[in-house]
Design an enzyme around this catalytic site. Structure first.
Site, PDB file in Angstrom:
ATOM      1  N   HIS A 307       1.149  -1.344   0.110  1.00  0.00           N
ATOM      2  CA  HIS A 307       0.091   0.044   0.011  1.00  0.00           C
ATOM      3  C   HIS A 307       0.371   1.086  -0.226  1.00  0.00           C
ATOM      4  O   HIS A 307       2.142   1.346   0.757  1.00  0.00           O
ATOM      5  CB  HIS A 307      -0.815   0.093   1.467  1.00  0.00           C
ATOM      6  N   ASP A 364      -8.216  -5.559   0.247  1.00  0.00           N
ATOM      7  CA  ASP A 364      -8.585  -6.296  -1.225  1.00  0.00           C
ATOM      8  C   ASP A 364      -7.954  -7.664  -0.748  1.00  0.00           C
ATOM      9  O   ASP A 364      -8.471  -8.322  -1.682  1.00  0.00           O
ATOM     10  CB  ASP A 364      -7.914  -5.789  -2.407  1.00  0.00           C
TER      11      ASP A 364
HETATM   12  N1  CMC Z   1       4.071  -7.694  -5.082  1.00  0.00           N
HETATM   13  C1  CMC Z   1       5.514  -7.614  -5.083  1.00  0.00           C
HETATM   14  N2  CMC Z   1       6.673  -6.632  -5.442  1.00  0.00           N
HETATM   15  C2  CMC Z   1       5.555  -4.689  -4.481  1.00  0.00           C
HETATM   16  C3  CMC Z   1       4.578  -5.247  -4.111  1.00  0.00           C
HETATM   17  C4  CMC Z   1       3.536  -6.875  -4.636  1.00  0.00           C
HETATM   18  N3  CMC Z   1       1.823  -6.470  -4.526  1.00  0.00           N
HETATM   19  N4  CMC Z   1       3.810  -3.730  -4.301  1.00  0.00           N
HETATM   20  C5  CMC Z   1       4.830  -3.435  -4.223  1.00  0.00           C
HETATM   21  N5  CMC Z   1       5.931  -3.874  -4.342  1.00  0.00           N
HETATM   22  C6  CMC Z   1       7.684  -3.525  -4.714  1.00  0.00           C
HETATM   23  C7  CMC Z   1       8.130  -2.577  -5.689  1.00  0.00           C
HETATM   24  O1  CMC Z   1       8.126  -4.040  -5.936  1.00  0.00           O
HETATM   25  C8  CMC Z   1       9.660  -2.257  -5.055  1.00  0.00           C
HETATM   26  O2  CMC Z   1      10.018  -3.283  -5.166  1.00  0.00           O
HETATM   27  P1  CMC Z   1      11.790  -2.393  -5.260  1.00  0.00           P
HETATM   28  O3  CMC Z   1      11.824  -0.975  -4.227  1.00  0.00           O
HETATM   29  O4  CMC Z   1      12.417  -3.224  -4.718  1.00  0.00           O
HETATM   30  O5  CMC Z   1      11.427  -1.257  -6.567  1.00  0.00           O
HETATM   31  C9  CMC Z   1       8.598  -2.105  -3.552  1.00  0.00           C
HETATM   32  O6  CMC Z   1       7.912  -3.108  -2.880  1.00  0.00           O
HETATM   33  C10 CMC Z   1       8.098  -0.443  -3.251  1.00  0.00           C
HETATM   34  O7  CMC Z   1       7.058  -0.668  -4.612  1.00  0.00           O
HETATM   35  P2  CMC Z   1       5.977   0.421  -5.065  1.00  0.00           P
HETATM   36  O8  CMC Z   1       5.360  -0.060  -6.614  1.00  0.00           O
HETATM   37  O9  CMC Z   1       6.964   1.472  -5.192  1.00  0.00           O
HETATM   38  O10 CMC Z   1       5.510   0.976  -4.067  1.00  0.00           O
HETATM   39  P3  CMC Z   1       4.242   2.137  -3.982  1.00  0.00           P
HETATM   40  O11 CMC Z   1       3.339   2.824  -2.808  1.00  0.00           O
HETATM   41  O12 CMC Z   1       4.036   3.283  -5.414  1.00  0.00           O
HETATM   42  O13 CMC Z   1       2.901   0.737  -4.894  1.00  0.00           O
HETATM   43  C11 CMC Z   1       0.519  -0.776  -4.487  1.00  0.00           C
HETATM   44  C12 CMC Z   1       1.695   0.711  -4.186  1.00  0.00           C
HETATM   45  C13 CMC Z   1      -0.283  -0.411  -3.872  1.00  0.00           C
HETATM   46  C14 CMC Z   1       0.653   0.084  -5.999  1.00  0.00           C
HETATM   47  C15 CMC Z   1       1.358  -1.543  -4.736  1.00  0.00           C
HETATM   48  O14 CMC Z   1       2.151  -2.278  -3.395  1.00  0.00           O
HETATM   49  C16 CMC Z   1       1.075  -2.493  -6.127  1.00  0.00           C
HETATM   50  O15 CMC Z   1       0.772  -2.941  -6.832  1.00  0.00           O
HETATM   51  N6  CMC Z   1      -0.070  -3.482  -5.085  1.00  0.00           N
HETATM   52  C17 CMC Z   1      -0.613  -5.300  -5.348  1.00  0.00           C
HETATM   53  C18 CMC Z   1      -2.142  -4.011  -6.040  1.00  0.00           C
HETATM   54  C19 CMC Z   1      -2.989  -4.079  -4.938  1.00  0.00           C
HETATM   55  O16 CMC Z   1      -2.778  -5.007  -3.957  1.00  0.00           O
HETATM   56  N7  CMC Z   1      -3.606  -2.488  -4.956  1.00  0.00           N
HETATM   57  C20 CMC Z   1      -4.491  -2.331  -4.009  1.00  0.00           C
HETATM   58  C21 CMC Z   1      -4.258  -1.226  -2.916  1.00  0.00           C
HETATM   59  S1  CMC Z   1      -5.756  -1.110  -1.563  1.00  0.00           S
HETATM   60  C22 CMC Z   1      -6.486  -0.459  -2.001  1.00  0.00           C
HETATM   61  C23 CMC Z   1      -6.922   0.379  -2.322  1.00  0.00           C
HETATM   62  O17 CMC Z   1      -7.063   1.457  -1.536  1.00  0.00           O
HETATM   63  O18 CMC Z   1      -7.015   1.387  -3.655  1.00  0.00           O
END
Ligand code: CMC
Length: 428
Positions: A307, A364
């Site tokens: 998140h 989710d």
């Molecule tokens: N699986 C594997 N690796 C992950 C995941 C995941 N679900 N989420 C983040 N990471 C890794 C990412 O690759 C990165 O690694 P590194 O630092 O080595 O490059 C690190 O963790 C930080 O991730 P980020 O993408 O920079 O974080 P963000 O804050 O931009 O993204 C997120 C947050 C929710 C989009 C992301 O965690 C994600 O894609 N999760 C899966 C989709 C999901 O479940 N979304 C629902 C969110 S809750 C409902 C809502 O309120 O929308």
């Protein structure tokens, strides 16, 4: 004396006011920085940018706290109803008995949707995604309610549009589901409370009253409450920014629905269940899929994990996990995907990759399993998220208007070509 931050650029120092919220959050106000210095700030994805001051929802992602108007989510999910929480979010206070009754009365008397709206369903290809249908139908409500287009609506006129939207959204969502089955739509019945009425229109029949299990109504209330607001997330920011151009309420909410659709946001609930099914069909080897999620050359991500704001745990996920266990037990359902989900959570939570990056199950991760148990097909999950998020979007839109916020319009740093001369097409 109020605190100031100092920013030094070259030999010049700029004083920037420090703003403190009621929960102790601090921000540096840079709104005058460009005028003073010629500099803008750059923050792609708004990871460190406060877009507004809001009195609706507080969340502390470091400790896993979520409150609506000061009330902890745990208490609201346990004791309240969705419609009471909607009132709280939109009007700022928990209602008295009379206020709640009046609110429910108004909503139940606006649930009918213009008959011509049904014609839209003839135009959507069969099997088209419910979220595409929902955003179009909610946008179209503006065309059916020209009163909403007038500039400078009074508070009372805005309130009527709010009531209509809450009422009609549940009818539209249930009709989308009925149409996906090729079944006739079911009309609302004023005698039911909001959630029972929604379940009646979704799973009921034309002629008879169906018994809606109170366990199901309670689970649905809980899910909708947990989704009702989440401060300045992608879809809510979209609603505020669209509304800031003075676009009408229906257009603003329709834009929010589109933003919610993405699998990185609300679309994750559908993606989670599809992922769990895939893992099941693949033999249920959880370690293999965790390894895929960690592999930077593999685009696969563990859906329902991570998140932007929660770096401890998502308090909504805790409540949903328990609700999931309870509802499956009460309905006597043995769901293999739930077992895979639990195994996945266990493996991921002890894996250094997830621990170091503070990736925890989010709201989710378990919600889709409950929706499946309640009888909803996967493609409806994000639509249900939208139904829950509606009062939050409305509250945020209303607050933005009440605060007379200026049109949302970020700056950029241009990094493209400079000074090119136009050349004739034949010479390129
Ligand atoms: N699986 C594997 N690796 C992950 C995941 C995941 N679900 N989420 C983040 N990471 C890794 C990412 O690759 C990165 O690694 P590194 O630092 O080595 O490059 C690190 O963790 C930080 O991730 P980020 O993408 O920079 O974080 P963000 O804050 O931009 O993204 C997120 C947050 C929710 C989009 C992301 O965690 C994600 O894609 N999760 C899966 C989709 C999901 O479940 N979304 C629902 C969110 S809750 C409902 C809502 O309120 O929308």
């Amino acid at each position: 004396m109020s605190e100031t931050a100092q920013l030094k650029i070259g030999d010049k120092t700029y004083d920037l006011p420090v703003i403190e919220g009621t929960e102790g959050e601090k921000a540096i106000d840079i709104s005058k920085l460009r005028d003073q210095s010629g500099y803008v700030t750059l923050d792609i994805g708004y990871k460190n940018t406060g877009a507004t001051k809001s009195a609706i929802t507080f969340l502390d992602g470091e400790v896993g706290i979520l409150k609506y108007r000061g009330y902890p989510i745990e208490q609201l999910a346990e004791k309240s109803t969705f419609i009471e929480v909607a009132y709280l979010l939109i009007y700022g206070k928990l209602p008295t008995t009379d206020q709640l009754q009046a609110f429910e009365f108004e909503i139940s008397h606006h649930t009918l949707v213009h008959e011509d709206m049904k014609k839209f369903f003839d135009g959507f290809p069969s099997g088209s995604h419910p979220m595409g249908q929902l955003s179009s139908l909610i946008g179209a409500l503006a065309a059916f309610n020209p009163s909403s287009l007038k500039q400078g609506l009074s508070a009372e006129e805005i309130n009527i549009e709010i009531i209509k939207l809450i009422a009609k959204m549940s009818t539209i969502v249930s009709w989308i589901y009925k149409k996906s089955l090729g079944h006739p739509v079911i009309y609302p019945r004023n005698k039911y409370d909001y959630v029972t009425n929604f379940m009646h229109m979704t799973f009921g029949q034309r002629t008879e009253d169906v018994e809606i299990d109170p366990v199901v109504v309670s689970a649905m209330n809980k899910l909708l409450i947990l989704h009702a607001d989440h401060e300045q997330n992608c879809s809510t920011s979209t609603v505020r920014i669209v509304g800031s151009s003075d676009a009408n309420l229906y257009a603003s909410i329709s834009a929010g629905i589109s933003a919610l659709w993405g699998p990185l946001h609300g679309g994750a609930n559908q993606a989670v269940v599809e992922m769990l099914q895939k893992i099941k069909e693949d033999g249920g080897d959880v370690d293999k899929w965790v390894a895929k999620a960690k592999d930077k050359n593999d685009p696969f991500r563990l859906m329902g994990f991570g998140h932007r704001v929660y770096k401890n745990f998502d308090p909504r996920a805790k409540i949903i996990k328990k609700a999931c266990d309870d509802i499956l037990e009460k309905l006597g359902i043995n769901d293999e995907t739930l077992e895979i989900a639990k195994k996945l959570e266990e493996v991921a939570l002890s894996d250094p990759y997830f621990v170091e990056r503070k990736l925890y199950p989010n709201v989710d991760f378990y919600s889709g399993i409950i929706y499946t148990a309640l009888g909803f097909p996967t493609e409806m999950f994000t639509v249900l998220f939208a139904l829950g998020r509606l009062p939050g979007w409305i509250a945020q839109w209303k607050e933005m208007k009440a605060n007379k916020e200026p049109i949302g319009r970020p700056r950029q740093i241009y990094v493209g070509e400079t000074n090119k001369d136009y050349t004739d097409i034949k010479t390129r």
